[in-house]
Design an enzyme around this catalytic site. Structure first.
Site, PDB file in Angstrom:
ATOM      1  N   HIS A   1      37.090  37.119  33.465  1.00 12.69           N
ATOM      2  CA  HIS A   1      35.641  37.046  33.255  1.00 12.69           C
ATOM      3  C   HIS A   1      35.427  36.014  32.153  1.00 12.69           C
ATOM      4  CE1 HIS A   1      31.466  38.723  32.969  1.00 12.69           C
ATOM      5  NE2 HIS A   1      31.565  38.074  31.816  1.00 12.69           N
ATOM      6  N   LEU A   2      35.027  34.809  32.558  1.00 10.47           N
ATOM      7  CA  LEU A   2      34.928  33.694  31.621  1.00 10.47           C
ATOM      8  C   LEU A   2      33.483  33.238  31.509  1.00 10.47           C
ATOM      9  CD1 LEU A   2      38.014  31.652  32.907  1.00 10.47           C
ATOM     10  CD2 LEU A   2      37.954  33.435  31.144  1.00 10.47           C
TER      11      LEU A   2
ATOM     12  N   ASP B   1      28.097  25.912  24.953  1.00  7.17           N
ATOM     13  CA  ASP B   1      27.901  25.816  26.398  1.00  7.17           C
ATOM     14  C   ASP B   1      28.941  24.885  27.007  1.00  7.17           C
ATOM     15  OD1 ASP B   1      26.965  25.192  29.024  1.00  7.17           O
ATOM     16  OD2 ASP B   1      24.921  25.718  28.434  1.00  7.17           O
TER      17      ASP B   1
ATOM     18  N   ASP C   1      30.647  49.382  29.302  1.00  8.05           N
ATOM     19  CA  ASP C   1      31.640  48.347  29.587  1.00  8.05           C
ATOM     20  C   ASP C   1      33.055  48.827  29.291  1.00  8.05           C
ATOM     21  OD1 ASP C   1      30.660  46.049  30.778  1.00  8.05           O
ATOM     22  OD2 ASP C   1      29.890  45.230  28.916  1.00  8.05           O
TER      23      ASP C   1
ATOM     24  N   GLY D   1      30.109  33.081  34.045  1.00  9.18           N
ATOM     25  CA  GLY D   1      29.426  31.792  34.160  1.00  9.18           C
ATOM     26  C   GLY D   1      30.352  30.602  34.255  1.00  9.18           C
TER      27      GLY D   1
END
Length: 412
Positions: A207-208, A281, A150, A326
């Site tokens: 990028h969340l 979440d 990464d 996501g």
């Protein structure tokens, strides 16, 4: 032939199978799946899709550990799939490559030992990534295992962006900004370049997800990013704090907090979960409707906007904004709020397109009058890892006398 791409976590294993065309070109996956419940004593549950059909099962294969049982079942599954291509190699997502690993490598020699020395810099991911490699080495002993990093996408960071304001002696020891989510950013950047000529300019990628970061890229190369020495820095995340005044840690140490307690706080008890006291979440927080849930959402959104402003300033403007991960792919409300707060730049999005972009497809959501393009790009880290592995192994096929040296190509 195909490359099996895997991402091993603490309690899950994501996998995808990518066919190869002549010349080693990687195709979209024909098999996608995830095995969950791999924590010690867990009962593995496998969910996979092949040939348009989704399947689910509880893994009952005998084995000493949940991970071993999962790998044994996966190996059988790969042999059962009618028409599935033969696997040439396994490509592993590895979060941290440190200073030594600048590109993907075949895992051989002392590679694993070198990577293990970086465990403390990414304790949520690195140990599990490497445990996954060891397990696959045992389960698939005749296949090359390729580590794909990464951090590699961010090796283009200039010194002014990668160095901390610390003594040079510490910088030389490797205390610097590395950046993460590189496989995702690599995919997003390649996709944008295929979709829009403006992507050769100034691009901000978001990028969340449970892990969250931003990356600024100019001419397709990373020039600034929010994550740093570890995957703790930058944005507020699901359970991680993001950027924090180091004085807070000094204070906690004065209060008697030890290393393990602080590490648990920063990695597992902060972020959306810590602020809300409800969940990490975003979907659950949206549905909750309580003041605590809204406070966490607002703080997350604020941090995205604030850090976006810093990265946009570092590039001197913006041509393309892309959402992924996501949350970035599925939360239309967050995208709308972020773009509204960046409206002073001239960004405008179409409400209808934004709402429809929650579907899993590449979507342009900006209006014709927007000063910049805004895209939603469903990321595919597995395809990038597969492509990295295919390229590395294709080089070895072309030059067989150098095949044994492949494991050292990405090491400095």
């Amino acid at each position: 032939m195909a490359i099996l791409a895997v991402n091993a976590g603490s309690s899950s294993l994501k996998f995808s199978l990518h066919p190869l065309q002549d010349g080693g070109k990687v195709q979209p996956s024909v098999l996608n799946g995830c095995i969950e419940g791999l924590e010690p004593g867990g009962t593995p549950q496998m969910d996979w899709t092949f040939a348009g059909q989704r399947h689910q099962e509880t893994i009952t294969t005998p084995g000493e550990s949940s991970f071993q049982r999962a790998l044994a079942r996966l190996r059988v599954l790969l042999g059962e799939l009618e028409g599935a291509p033969t696997i040439k190699a396994v490509a592993h997502r590895v979060v941290h490559g440190g200073q030594a690993f600048k590109q993907s490598v075949v895992v051989a020699g002392t590679v694993l030992e070198q990577l293990e020395s970086l465990n403390s810099m990414a304790p949520l991911h690195q140990p599990h990534n490497l445990a996954g490699i060891r397990s696959f080495q045992q389960a698939f002993p005749n296949l090359p295992q390729v580590a794909c990093f990464d951090t590699a996408f961010h090796t283009s960071l200039p010194d002014v962006a990668s160095a901390f304001a610390l003594p040079q002696s510490l910088t030389e020891q490797g205390v610097r900004r590395y950046g993460f989510h590189g496989l995702s950013y690599h995919y997003i950047m390649d996709t944008l370049l295929e979709q829009s000529p403006r992507a050769t300019g100034r691009v901000l990628m978001a990028h969340l997800g449970n892990g969250a970061s931003l990356c600024a890229a100019v001419a397709g190369r990373s020039c600034a990013t929010t994550m740093g020495f570890s995957a703790l820095d930058g944005l507020m995340m699901g359970t991680r704090s993001g950027t924090l005044d180091a004085g807070v840690l000094l204070y906690l140490m004065e209060q008697g907090w030890d290393h393990d307690r602080i590490q648990k706080l920063l990695y597992k008890q902060s972020g959306l979960l810590g602020v809300s006291g409800i969940s990490a979440d975003m979907r659950r927080l949206r549905a909750d409707g309580s003041e605590a849930a809204q406070r966490a959402i607002d703080q997350f959104t604020y941090r995205v906007v604030r850090e976006s402003g810093a990265l946009i300033a570092s590039m001197g403007g913006l041509d393309v904004l892309a959402f992924s991960g996501g949350i970035g792919e599925h939360d239309a409300v967050l995208r709308a709020q972020v773009c509204e707060r960046l409206g002073w730049l001239g960004v405008e999005i179409d409400a209808g397109r934004n709402a429809e972009a929650t579907r899993d497809a590449i979507s342009a959501i900006h209006t014709s009058g927007s000063s910049m393009e805004v895209w939603v790009i469903p990321t595919d880290e597995g395809r990038v890892a597969a492509r990295e592995a295919a390229t590395l192994l294709h080089q070895g096929d072309d030059e067989p006398e150098q095949a044994q040296e492949l494991a050292l190509e990405g090491i400095e």
